[in-house]
Design a protein around this motif. Structure first.
Motif, PDB file in Angstrom:
ATOM      1  N   SER A 326       0.828  -1.216   0.000  1.00  0.00           N
ATOM      2  CA  SER A 326       0.000   0.000   0.000  1.00  0.00           C
ATOM      3  C   SER A 326       0.854   1.254   0.000  1.00  0.00           C
ATOM      4  O   SER A 326       0.553   2.228  -0.705  1.00  0.00           O
ATOM      5  CB  SER A 326      -0.932  -0.010   1.214  1.00  0.00           C
ATOM      6  N   THR A 358      -0.525  -7.999  -3.968  1.00  0.00           N
ATOM      7  CA  THR A 358      -1.176  -7.218  -2.916  1.00  0.00           C
ATOM      8  C   THR A 358      -2.305  -8.014  -2.279  1.00  0.00           C
ATOM      9  O   THR A 358      -3.144  -8.590  -2.984  1.00  0.00           O
ATOM     10  CB  THR A 358      -1.725  -5.899  -3.490  1.00  0.00           C
ATOM     11  N   GLU A 362      -4.397  -4.811   2.237  1.00  0.00           N
ATOM     12  CA  GLU A 362      -3.589  -3.704   1.716  1.00  0.00           C
ATOM     13  C   GLU A 362      -4.266  -3.031   0.537  1.00  0.00           C
ATOM     14  O   GLU A 362      -4.173  -1.813   0.364  1.00  0.00           O
ATOM     15  CB  GLU A 362      -2.205  -4.221   1.289  1.00  0.00           C
ATOM     16  N   LYS A 365      -6.799  -0.366   1.479  1.00  0.00           N
ATOM     17  CA  LYS A 365      -6.260   0.892   1.995  1.00  0.00           C
ATOM     18  C   LYS A 365      -6.074   1.939   0.900  1.00  0.00           C
ATOM     19  O   LYS A 365      -6.161   3.142   1.171  1.00  0.00           O
ATOM     20  CB  LYS A 365      -4.914   0.643   2.674  1.00  0.00           C
TER      21      LYS A 365
END
Length: 503
Positions: A326, A358, A362, A365
């Motif tokens: 992130s 990812t 994450e 976010k």
């Protein structure tokens, strides 16, 4: 009287006496050779030049190191001396190569080249464990031949460093520089090298000067430096923190000051393998290197020269610690290019690689700012950027992330998709837009219809606001026309008041 004066003058020795005295001195003492070294000659071996031994000059090596070291005549071959004298001959040959090459003197140039090749062959044999004087002489010879200041660069463009369109510049001294680099590489790679002794000479100053050479315009030199620095990093563990810090400083200077450096790609290639060897959990120092050095490297205009290596380094960090994904994406969005389509294509490609690793937590976010940016890319008038942005949905992992968060993502990109279906000039982009809309229809048709209704409401509000502005301007124009004076009636400007006080 004259005879008395002449009798007091010293008599000249005959030639036979002088030769005998010289010969007796040669048997027990030392005689100076023409090259400045002192040669110790044993009376029994005077007939053979192969056993000629001389003391190392205190000018070349410090007295503390050269004490008791004997060096053989440098023009001899390693095959022609005993094993005890080989290391001394090695030092003598290194000393012979300490003269900077004069390209106008072909004979000296050929002699130096032959001597360097001999040294490479001797090190390759691996038959000797080098003592401190040999290590010192080796580092000194490499420093004299390699460390130099490059001339100023006068390139026509201001992009900094080499670009893909520029012709590489080749150093005319490469014929012997290549051998010196090969010699240094083989020397550093020797398994028997005593690192505790060698670190005194391959020290911080030596490493900094080595890093300065990465700015060479000759790609062959940078490739050799890359291999040598990697070996030094692997062999001298005590120098690893300093090397990381020094490379960070090179990157800082490139990104925030000059934007000109030829060796960023090679430095990143070294750190690609270095990062893969980081222990878990990652130290804070390594994360700072990611945030302060690697992420800002996306900023310069010449990012295309080293982007592939930069992406590899970033991906290595995320493989080590997926929680960094992130923060890396936030960094990409911070430096996202607005007017450079080629850089935008690179960023989209890197973004897809990062999103593949990812996690869901994450992704959530950063999904809002991320898909706002992707929405702008979908509407890009550059068809390759728009096409690349649509292809993000072809990745299964990214599609899975989008599907689980479609209620947030669809409202962010639906307006861009609708504008493409109405206005985009490229047929391939139009077809891809229809495919993405179909994907969202299959995921949640009700949400698509709700987004369409909301878009129509917003468009109607915009049309009403535009009509209101138009009417307001019309009233202002009519009111302004009614206040204009009749034609021919001109207002006479008042005369300026005269000043009674003389200025």
């Amino acid at each position: 009287m004259l005879k008395q004066i002449l009798s007091k003058l010293p008599r000249k020795l005959p030639k036979s006496d002088s030769l005998d005295s010289t010969g007796s001195d040669a048997g027990s003492n030392t005689s100076n050779l023409s090259n400045g070294f002192q040669c110790t000659i044993g009376g029994s071996s005077f007939s053979s030049k192969l056993n000629v031994v001389k003391r190392v000059s205190s000018v070349v090596f410090p007295a503390s190191i050269a004490a008791g070291v004997e060096a053989v005549e440098p023009h001899l071959s390693f095959k022609d001396v005993s094993n005890q004298q080989k290391q001394s001959l090695f030092i003598s040959k290194l000393n012979l190569c300490c003269d900077v090459t004069d390209f106008n003197d072909t004979a000296k140039q050929d002699l130096k080249r032959e001597t360097l090749i001999e040294l490479v062959d001797f090190i390759s044999s691996g038959s000797t464990k080098f003592a401190e004087p040999a290590i010192s002489a080796m580092c000194k010879m490499c420093a004299i031949n390699l460390f130099r200041v490059f001339p100023p660069k006068f390139r026509s463009n201001c992009s900094g460093g080499e670009t893909e369109d520029e012709e590489p510049v080749f150093d005319p001294a490469w014929s012997y520089l290549q051998i010196v680099y090969d010699l240094l590489l083989r020397f550093v790679s020797i398994t028997s090298l005593d690192t505790k002794v060698a670190k005194k000479y391959i020290d911080h100053s030596f490493i900094l000067r080595l890093l300065d050479l990465f700015d060479s315009e000759d790609p062959r030199e940078r490739d050799c430096l890359k291999t040598i620095l990697h070996r030094i990093y692997g062999k001298f563990m005590v120098h690893r923190p300093f090397i990381r810090k020094a490379v960070s400083n090179v990157i800082y200077r490139f990104v925030f000051e000059t934007e000109r450096h030829n060796g960023i790609a090679e430095l990143l290639e070294i750190f690609g393998s270095v990062i893969s060897g980081f222990a878990l959990p990652l130290k804070e120092e390594h994360k700072i290197f990611l945030w302060r050095a690697l992420i800002p490297l996306h900023k310069p205009k010449s990012v295309g020269v080293y982007h592939q290596r930069l992406t590899y380094c970033v991906v290595q960090f995320i493989e080590k610690d997926p929680k960094l994904a992130s923060s890396v994406i936030k960094g990409l969005l911070k430096y996202w290019p607005v007017t450079n389509s080629q850089k935008e294509l690179m960023f989209l490609s890197e973004l897809e690689e990062i999103l593949e690793m990812t996690s869901m937590a994450e992704f959530q976010k950063i999904m809002v700012p991320l898909f706002r940016r992707i929405g702008y890319c979908l509407n890009s008038s550059h068809y390759q950027v728009a096409e690349r942005a649509h292809l993000v949905w072809n990745n299964e992992h990214i599609l899975n992330l989008v599907t689980h968060n479609h209620q947030v993502i669809l409202p962010l990109v639906y307006a861009a998709l609708e504008r493409n279906t109405r206005n985009h000039w490229n047929q391939a982009v139009l077809n891809l837009t229809l495919n993405v809309k179909k994907i969202f229809y299959d995921i949640d048709e009700e949400l698509v219809l709700a987004c369409q209704c909301k878009l129509e409401e917003e468009e109607s509000k915009l049309i009403a606001a535009a009509e209101k502005r138009r009417l307001t301007w019309e009233r202002l124009e009519i009111a302004a026309a009614g206040l204009q004076p009749p034609a021919g009636n001109f207002l006479v400007p008042p005369k300026p008041a005269t000043c009674s006080v003389a200025c």
